[in-house]
Design a protein around this motif. Structure first.
Motif, PDB file in Angstrom:
ATOM      1  N   ALA A  20       0.835  -1.205   0.000  1.00 18.72           N
ATOM      2  CA  ALA A  20       0.000   0.000   0.000  1.00 18.72           C
ATOM      3  C   ALA A  20       0.867   1.250   0.000  1.00 18.72           C
ATOM      4  O   ALA A  20       0.560   2.234  -0.688  1.00 18.72           O
ATOM      5  CB  ALA A  20      -0.922  -0.016   1.213  1.00 18.72           C
ATOM      6  N   LEU A  21       1.976   1.230   0.758  1.00 23.40           N
ATOM      7  CA  LEU A  21       2.885   2.385   0.760  1.00 23.40           C
ATOM      8  C   LEU A  21       3.536   2.568  -0.611  1.00 23.40           C
ATOM      9  O   LEU A  21       3.662   3.700  -1.096  1.00 23.40           O
ATOM     10  CB  LEU A  21       3.952   2.197   1.836  1.00 23.40           C
ATOM     11  CG  LEU A  21       5.038   3.275   1.903  1.00 23.40           C
ATOM     12  CD1 LEU A  21       4.427   4.643   2.183  1.00 23.40           C
ATOM     13  CD2 LEU A  21       6.090   2.927   2.967  1.00 23.40           C
ATOM     14  N   GLU A  22       3.933   1.480  -1.239  1.00 22.74           N
ATOM     15  CA  GLU A  22       4.531   1.582  -2.571  1.00 22.74           C
ATOM     16  C   GLU A  22       3.539   2.163  -3.578  1.00 22.74           C
ATOM     17  O   GLU A  22       3.911   2.997  -4.429  1.00 22.74           O
ATOM     18  CB  GLU A  22       4.999   0.205  -3.028  1.00 22.74           C
ATOM     19  CG  GLU A  22       6.191  -0.333  -2.234  1.00 22.74           C
ATOM     20  CD  GLU A  22       6.584  -1.720  -2.692  1.00 22.74           C
ATOM     21  OE1 GLU A  22       5.939  -2.234  -3.634  1.00 22.74           O
ATOM     22  OE2 GLU A  22       7.531  -2.300  -2.109  1.00 22.74           O
ATOM     23  N   ALA A  23       2.278   1.765  -3.486  1.00 26.59           N
ATOM     24  CA  ALA A  23       1.264   2.316  -4.393  1.00 26.59           C
ATOM     25  C   ALA A  23       1.075   3.810  -4.140  1.00 26.59           C
ATOM     26  O   ALA A  23       0.917   4.597  -5.083  1.00 26.59           O
ATOM     27  CB  ALA A  23      -0.065   1.575  -4.204  1.00 26.59           C
ATOM     28  N   ALA A  24       1.125   4.209  -2.878  1.00 29.51           N
ATOM     29  CA  ALA A  24       0.995   5.637  -2.545  1.00 29.51           C
ATOM     30  C   ALA A  24       2.171   6.429  -3.096  1.00 29.51           C
ATOM     31  O   ALA A  24       1.999   7.529  -3.644  1.00 29.51           O
ATOM     32  CB  ALA A  24       0.882   5.808  -1.029  1.00 29.51           C
TER      33      ALA A  24
ATOM     34  N   ALA B 113       4.849  10.162  -7.219  1.00 30.34           N
ATOM     35  CA  ALA B 113       6.177  10.138  -7.845  1.00 30.34           C
ATOM     36  C   ALA B 113       6.605  11.521  -8.322  1.00 30.34           C
ATOM     37  O   ALA B 113       7.762  11.924  -8.151  1.00 30.34           O
ATOM     38  CB  ALA B 113       6.178   9.149  -9.014  1.00 30.34           C
ATOM     39  N   ALA B 114       5.694  12.284  -8.893  1.00 33.13           N
ATOM     40  CA  ALA B 114       6.056  13.617  -9.410  1.00 33.13           C
ATOM     41  C   ALA B 114       6.455  14.548  -8.271  1.00 33.13           C
ATOM     42  O   ALA B 114       7.469  15.264  -8.367  1.00 33.13           O
ATOM     43  CB  ALA B 114       4.885  14.193 -10.195  1.00 33.13           C
ATOM     44  N   SER B 115       5.683  14.561  -7.189  1.00 30.08           N
ATOM     45  CA  SER B 115       5.999  15.431  -6.046  1.00 30.08           C
ATOM     46  C   SER B 115       7.315  15.024  -5.408  1.00 30.08           C
ATOM     47  O   SER B 115       8.123  15.881  -5.018  1.00 30.08           O
ATOM     48  CB  SER B 115       4.872  15.375  -5.013  1.00 30.08           C
ATOM     49  OG  SER B 115       3.666  15.863  -5.557  1.00 30.08           O
ATOM     50  N   VAL B 116       7.528  13.732  -5.270  1.00 31.51           N
ATOM     51  CA  VAL B 116       8.773  13.245  -4.663  1.00 31.51           C
ATOM     52  C   VAL B 116       9.974  13.674  -5.509  1.00 31.51           C
ATOM     53  O   VAL B 116      11.001  14.128  -4.990  1.00 31.51           O
ATOM     54  CB  VAL B 116       8.723  11.709  -4.505  1.00 31.51           C
ATOM     55  CG1 VAL B 116      10.082  11.169  -4.093  1.00 31.51           C
ATOM     56  CG2 VAL B 116       7.654  11.317  -3.479  1.00 31.51           C
TER      57      VAL B 116
ATOM     58  N   THR C 110      -3.957   2.762   1.073  1.00 30.93           N
ATOM     59  CA  THR C 110      -3.100   3.491   0.127  1.00 30.93           C
ATOM     60  C   THR C 110      -3.359   4.991   0.228  1.00 30.93           C
ATOM     61  O   THR C 110      -2.427   5.801   0.236  1.00 30.93           O
ATOM     62  CB  THR C 110      -3.356   2.991  -1.309  1.00 30.93           C
ATOM     63  OG1 THR C 110      -3.059   1.595  -1.383  1.00 30.93           O
ATOM     64  CG2 THR C 110      -2.493   3.755  -2.301  1.00 30.93           C
ATOM     65  N   GLN C 111      -4.617   5.355   0.320  1.00 29.71           N
ATOM     66  CA  GLN C 111      -4.971   6.775   0.459  1.00 29.71           C
ATOM     67  C   GLN C 111      -4.435   7.341   1.777  1.00 29.71           C
ATOM     68  O   GLN C 111      -3.992   8.496   1.829  1.00 29.71           O
ATOM     69  CB  GLN C 111      -6.494   6.914   0.399  1.00 29.71           C
ATOM     70  CG  GLN C 111      -6.983   8.340   0.264  1.00 29.71           C
ATOM     71  CD  GLN C 111      -8.476   8.385   0.040  1.00 29.71           C
ATOM     72  OE1 GLN C 111      -9.215   7.473   0.409  1.00 29.71           O
ATOM     73  NE2 GLN C 111      -8.957   9.466  -0.566  1.00 29.71           N
TER      74      GLN C 111
ATOM     75  N   GLN D 199      -0.742   7.881   1.334  1.00 27.78           N
ATOM     76  CA  GLN D 199      -0.530   8.951   0.367  1.00 27.78           C
ATOM     77  C   GLN D 199      -0.753  10.318   1.015  1.00 27.78           C
ATOM     78  O   GLN D 199       0.043  11.250   0.813  1.00 27.78           O
ATOM     79  CB  GLN D 199      -1.478   8.758  -0.820  1.00 27.78           C
ATOM     80  CG  GLN D 199      -1.305   9.813  -1.911  1.00 27.78           C
ATOM     81  CD  GLN D 199      -2.127   9.474  -3.146  1.00 27.78           C
ATOM     82  OE1 GLN D 199      -2.359   8.308  -3.438  1.00 27.78           O
ATOM     83  NE2 GLN D 199      -2.565  10.489  -3.871  1.00 27.78           N
ATOM     84  N   ASN D 200      -1.806  10.458   1.794  1.00 31.59           N
ATOM     85  CA  ASN D 200      -2.090  11.743   2.429  1.00 31.59           C
ATOM     86  C   ASN D 200      -1.018  12.120   3.445  1.00 31.59           C
ATOM     87  O   ASN D 200      -0.596  13.284   3.528  1.00 31.59           O
ATOM     88  CB  ASN D 200      -3.457  11.702   3.114  1.00 31.59           C
ATOM     89  CG  ASN D 200      -4.594  11.831   2.131  1.00 31.59           C
ATOM     90  OD1 ASN D 200      -4.380  11.968   0.936  1.00 31.59           O
ATOM     91  ND2 ASN D 200      -5.823  11.769   2.626  1.00 31.59           N
ATOM     92  N   LEU D 201      -0.564  11.141   4.249  1.00 32.95           N
ATOM     93  CA  LEU D 201       0.440  11.449   5.268  1.00 32.95           C
ATOM     94  C   LEU D 201       1.787  11.809   4.639  1.00 32.95           C
ATOM     95  O   LEU D 201       2.439  12.767   5.070  1.00 32.95           O
ATOM     96  CB  LEU D 201       0.590  10.251   6.218  1.00 32.95           C
ATOM     97  CG  LEU D 201      -0.617   9.977   7.132  1.00 32.95           C
ATOM     98  CD1 LEU D 201      -0.413   8.684   7.907  1.00 32.95           C
ATOM     99  CD2 LEU D 201      -0.829  11.143   8.100  1.00 32.95           C
ATOM    100  N   VAL D 202       2.214  11.054   3.627  1.00 33.93           N
ATOM    101  CA  VAL D 202       3.483  11.371   2.961  1.00 33.93           C
ATOM    102  C   VAL D 202       3.363  12.695   2.209  1.00 33.93           C
ATOM    103  O   VAL D 202       4.296  13.512   2.202  1.00 33.93           O
ATOM    104  CB  VAL D 202       3.884  10.226   2.014  1.00 33.93           C
ATOM    105  CG1 VAL D 202       5.126  10.608   1.208  1.00 33.93           C
ATOM    106  CG2 VAL D 202       4.141   8.946   2.805  1.00 33.93           C
ATOM    107  N   GLU D 203       2.209  12.933   1.571  1.00 37.00           N
ATOM    108  CA  GLU D 203       2.013  14.191   0.854  1.00 37.00           C
ATOM    109  C   GLU D 203       2.064  15.372   1.822  1.00 37.00           C
ATOM    110  O   GLU D 203       2.629  16.427   1.496  1.00 37.00           O
ATOM    111  CB  GLU D 203       0.678  14.163   0.125  1.00 37.00           C
ATOM    112  CG  GLU D 203       0.434  15.377  -0.761  1.00 37.00           C
ATOM    113  CD  GLU D 203      -0.874  15.280  -1.508  1.00 37.00           C
ATOM    114  OE1 GLU D 203      -1.041  15.998  -2.516  1.00 37.00           O
ATOM    115  OE2 GLU D 203      -1.745  14.485  -1.084  1.00 37.00           O
ATOM    116  N   ASN D 204       1.492  15.220   3.031  1.00 39.72           N
ATOM    117  CA  ASN D 204       1.567  16.275   4.033  1.00 39.72           C
ATOM    118  C   ASN D 204       3.012  16.545   4.438  1.00 39.72           C
ATOM    119  O   ASN D 204       3.430  17.692   4.606  1.00 39.72           O
ATOM    120  CB  ASN D 204       0.746  15.893   5.262  1.00 39.72           C
ATOM    121  CG  ASN D 204      -0.616  16.550   5.255  1.00 39.72           C
ATOM    122  OD1 ASN D 204      -1.044  17.071   4.241  1.00 39.72           O
ATOM    123  ND2 ASN D 204      -1.293  16.508   6.394  1.00 39.72           N
ATOM    124  N   ALA D 205       3.781  15.459   4.626  1.00 38.26           N
ATOM    125  CA  ALA D 205       5.185  15.620   5.015  1.00 38.26           C
ATOM    126  C   ALA D 205       5.972  16.365   3.941  1.00 38.26           C
ATOM    127  O   ALA D 205       6.854  17.178   4.242  1.00 38.26           O
ATOM    128  CB  ALA D 205       5.802  14.249   5.282  1.00 38.26           C
TER     129      ALA D 205
END
Length: 380
Positions: free
Chosen positions: A236-240, A245-248, A271-272, A275-281
Motif C-alpha cells: 500500500a505504501l509503494e502504491a501511494a 512520484a512527481a511530487s517526490v 493506500t490513500q 498517500q495523504n500522510l506522505v504528501e503532508n510531510a
C-alpha cells in the motif's frame, strides 16, 4: 417483532449438571435413610435391654418407647410427603415455569413478559428479568429507528455524492474553461486588473472542484471500496509513493520505511492513508529536502505505525485541531489544500478500528504521526 434469537446457553458442568429436583430427591432419601437407620438402631438397643430381663417398670417404658418410635417414623413419612408436595408446588414448578418463559424470550419472542406468582423471591426475579427485557427491547427499537434514519441519510448522501460528482462540477468546469477562453481571445484588450480578476475566477473554480472531490473522498470512507481483506501495508505504501512520484521527484524527497506488516483493511483506503500522510510531510517541508520515515511495531493485537518527517512540525496545542475538517494552520497562498487531508486520514483509521494521533513527545524536528491498525492474525 422479530430479533435474531440468542445463542443456546452454555451447558453446566460439575455438580451443576444435576437438576434441582434431583438434589431434593437425593437429600430427602439420604435423610430418610439416616432416620430409618436411627430408628432401627434404637429398636435393636431396646431388644437388647429387654433380653437382659429388666424390671416390669422398664418393660412398660420400653413399650412406650416403641410406640414413640413408630409415631416418629409415621410423622417423618408424613412430613416428607408434605414437604415434597410443598417444594414441588412452591419452588420446582414456578422455577420450571420461569425457565420456560425465559427460554421463550431467549428464542426470539421478545414481546413475551416472564411472570410467576410465587414464591416471593422468584416473583421478584421474574420482575427484574421482565424489566431487563423491556429495556433491551426499547433500546433495540430505538436502534432500529436510528438505523432506518441512518439508512435514509446515507441514501440521501449517496444521491448528493452523485450530484456533487456530476452536476455540480460541470458548471465549475464551464466557468473555468470559458473564463480561460475569454482571456485567450481578448488578451490584447485586457489590462492587468482584468487578467487578475480572470485568474481569481479560474482559481476559485478549481479550488471548488478540489474541495468537492475531497468531500466525496471523505464521504466514501466506509461505503465504497471498503472490503476488508488481508493487506500488505508495504505494498500500500509503494502504491501511494507511485501516485506521488512527481511530487517526490520535484522536491527531492526521500521516503524510507522499515519492515511493514500485513493488516486487515481496505487496500484502497490504506493506500490513500499513506498517500495523504506522505504528501503532508512533503508539503509542509522545511528548507532542507524532505526526509520521511515510515515504521511499524507490534503492540498487543494491533500494529502501531509511525510517519516521521523533518518538516516545519506542528505545535502541541494544535494536536487536536489539525484533525478537524477544513481546519488550516497556514494561509492558503503559503500552503495550498482544502484542510481535509488529516480529517480523512483519521476517519480511515477509525473505520478500521484504530486511532490516529500526533506524537508530541517524538524526538527531532518535524512531525510524527502514529496510528494503529488491526493485525492480520498470522503475524508474530
Amino acid at each position: 417483532m422479530t430479533i435474531n434469537p440468542l445463542p443456546p446457553p452454555r451447558r453446566p458442568d460439575g455438580l451443576g449438571r444435576l437438576p434441582m429436583a434431583r438434589w431434593f430427591v437425593v437429600i430427602g432419601m439420604t435423610a430418610a435413610l439416616l432416620l430409618t437407620a436411627g430408628i432401627v438402631l434404637i429398636a435393636l438397643l431396646i431388644e437388647q435391654v429387654r433380653a437382659a430381663g429388666p424390671r416390669p417398670q422398664v418393660e412398660v417404658v420400653l413399650d412406650r418407647l416403641y410406640v414413640a418410635l413408630v409415631v416418629l417414623l409415621l410423622g417423618a413419612v408424613v412430613t416428607a410427603v408434605v414437604l415434597a408436595a410443598v417444594v414441588r408446588h412452591v419452588v420446582l414448578k414456578p422455577i420450571a415455569q420461569l425457565t420456560e418463559q425465559v427460554r421463550r424470550v431467549a428464542a426470539g419472542d421478545f414481546d413475551h413478559r416472564p411472570h410467576v406468582a410465587r414464591p416471593a423471591e422468584l416473583a421478584e426475579l421474574a420482575s427484574h428479568v421482565d424489566s431487563m427485557r423491556e429495556r433491551i427491547v426499547t433500546a433495540w427499537r430505538t436502534a432500529e429507528d436510528q438505523a432506518a434514519e441512518l439508512r435514509r441519510s446515507n441514501g440521501e448522501l449517496e444521491q448528493f455524492a452523485y450530484v456533487a460528482s456530476h452536476d455540480l462540477q460541470e458548471p465549475l468546469r464551464k466557468v473555468a474553461s470559458f473564463t480561460q477562453m475569454l482571456e485567450q481571445r481578448y488578451a490584447d484588450r485586457l489590462d492587468d486588473r482584468a487578467r487578475q480578476y480572470i485568474h481569481y475566477a479560474v482559481d476559485g473554480a478549481k479550488r471548488m472542484q478540489s474541495l468537492i472531490n475531497d468531500l466525496l473522498d471523505f464521504s466514501r470512507v466506509g461505503r465504497m471500496g471498503s472490503e476488508r481483506t488481508v493487506v500488505d501495508s508495504g505494498a500500500a505504501l509503494e502504491a501511494a509513493l507511485a501516485n506521488l512520484a512527481a511530487s517526490v521527484e520535484d522536491t527531492g524527497a526521500v521516503v524510507t520505511s522499515g519492515p511493514l506488516p500485513r493488516v486487515v483493511g481496505s487496500r484502497l483506503q490504506l493506500t490513500q492513508l499513506f498517500q495523504n500522510l506522505v504528501e503532508n510531510a512533503i508539503k509542509f517541508r522545511s528548507a532542507e529536502p524532505p526526509r520521511v520515515r515510515v515504521t511499524a511495531e507490534r503492540v498487543a493485537g494491533m500494529w502501531e505505525f509511525s510517519c516521521s518527517d523533518n518538516g516545519i512540525g506542528v505545535e502541541a496545542k494544535y494536536a487536536d485541531r489539525i484533525f478537524l475538517i477544513f481546519q488550516r494552520l497556514h494561509p492558503r497562498d503559503v500552503y495550498p489544500g482544502t484542510g481535509i487531508g488529516l480529517a480523512l486520514c483519521r476517519k480511515i483509521v477509525e473505520y478500521h478500528g484504530g486511532r490516529l494521533w500526533l506524537d508530541g513527545d517524538a524526538a527531532g524536528p518535524g512531525a510524527t504521526f502514529r496510528w494503529t491498525l488491526p493485525a492480520a492474525g498470522d503475524d508474530e
